[in-house]
Design an enzyme around this catalytic site. Structure first.
Site, PDB file in Angstrom:
ATOM      1  CE  LYS A 152       2.494  -7.150  -7.028  1.00 14.81           C
ATOM      2  NZ  LYS A 152       3.328  -6.100  -6.410  1.00 14.81           N
TER       3      LYS A 152
ATOM      4  CE  LYS B 261       6.026  -5.855  -9.417  1.00 13.71           C
ATOM      5  NZ  LYS B 261       6.803  -4.934  -8.556  1.00 13.71           N
TER       6      LYS B 261
END
Length: 335
Positions: free
Chosen positions: A258, A205
């Site tokens: 992400k 992330k």
């Protein structure tokens, strides 16, 4: 592959396999189905509450009753799963709303599972929405400096994950990016008797500018500083592989990259390196940019959205988290 055996023009005409929609579908190398989609939902206290998110057209903060009603649209379209984010009534420095038995996400889990027992309910396990300072971990003040303390945060994350499991969640998804959080959550779930509950880790992330609209939707913007001390530097790719490897070693059953579109190279590397079920999160700015351009008549929203999601599948995503999930599922059925 030795391309010399394939022949040359005019014997080999590549357009033959593109001549009709039926044939193109038959020989497609990558397929996007409703079963690949996960729909994020933002739930908040109250009844009959639908608060539009200005920066994300079509997205609302929903009270639990409205979330149940809205989910019918996704279920009817064939979306198999939702990902829950909570906006609590009150925030504090212990994130008590995250792990409260009657927290907003816990209420939503129970209501959704009651109404749609076959719906797969995934919960985002993080503290930023519940902390008064908006960070994903416990804040410590030392020698005139302020830092996000990793290890004290782990106990709160584990407690939150167990409370979600007790409410009936089918899967938990830690998104905080604290070191060791997957191991802490796995151990806590196992001790509580939830050894079969899978963990979908936000393993790679990034500290991305593409999260802007999400901050409004989740009311989670940090009150000071930023999240670069614990989320990944967008410049780094090899580091992502190390992050994913650590989460797998700690017990992650699925992993996530992400954002998605600007990180397709990372997605491909993660999938080819580990082979684990891999999710891509089509984040808020990706969604909002398409919506904004479509509203101006500059692009075809349906065509661009489907192409973007297909690119994520082609790069290696088994699952795609997208705010457009109900519309996408409906478009796929209409093909």
């Amino acid at each position: 592959m030795d391309v010399s055996v394939l022949g040359q023009f005019p014997t080999r005409r590549m357009r033959r396999l593109r001549s009709s929609p039926v044939l193109r579908r038959m020989v497609a190398e990558t397929i996007l189905l409703p079963d690949h989609l996960i729909w994020p939902l933002f739930v908040r206290p109250g009844r009959k509450e639908r608060r539009p998110v200005a920066s994300m057209p079509g997205v609302c903060q929903l009270s639990v009753d409205e979330a149940v009603r809205e989910t019918a649209r996704a279920v009817e379209a064939g979306v198999p799963a939702v990902l829950l984010f909570g906006i609590p009534e009150r925030k504090d420095e212990k994130a008590s709303g995250a792990w409260s038995r009657n927290g907003i996400v816990q209420q939503a889990i129970r209501a959704l599972k009651r109404e749609y027992p076959n719906l797969w309910v995934i919960t985002d396990v993080c503290l930023c929405e519940y902390m008064s300072h908006g960070h994903c971990g416990v804040v410590e003040h030392r020698r005139n400096t302020t830092r996000i303390a990793n290890d004290p945060t782990l106990a709160l994350l584990a407690r939150t994950a167990v409370s979600h499991a007790e409410a009936g969640a089918d899967m938990v998804a830690p998104s905080d990016m604290m070191d060791g959080r997957v191991a802490a959550i796995r151990a806590a779930l196992d001790r509580a008797g939830f050894e079969d509950l899978p963990i979908l880790s936000y393993a790679a992330k990034y500290a991305s500018a593409f999260y802007g609209p999400f901050r409004e939707a989740a009311e989670s913007a940090p009150r000071f500083g930023d999240r670069r001390s614990y989320q990944m530097d967008p410049a780094n790719a090899r580091e992502a592989i190390r992050e994913v490897a650590l989460d797998i070693a700690e017990g992650a059953d699925l992993v996530m990259v992400k954002p998605a579109l600007a990180y397709l190279d990372i997605l491909h590397q993660v999938k080819t390196t580990f082979g684990l079920p891999t999710a891509a999160y089509a984040v808020s700015a990706e969604y909002s940019m398409i919506k904004a351009a479509a509203a101006q008549g500059w692009i075809d929203e349906r065509a661009v959205t489907l192409e973007a999601l297909l690119a994520m599948r082609r790069a290696g995503a088994d699952l795609i988290i997208t705010y457009a999930a109900p519309d996408v599922a409906r478009w796929l059925h209409q093909r």
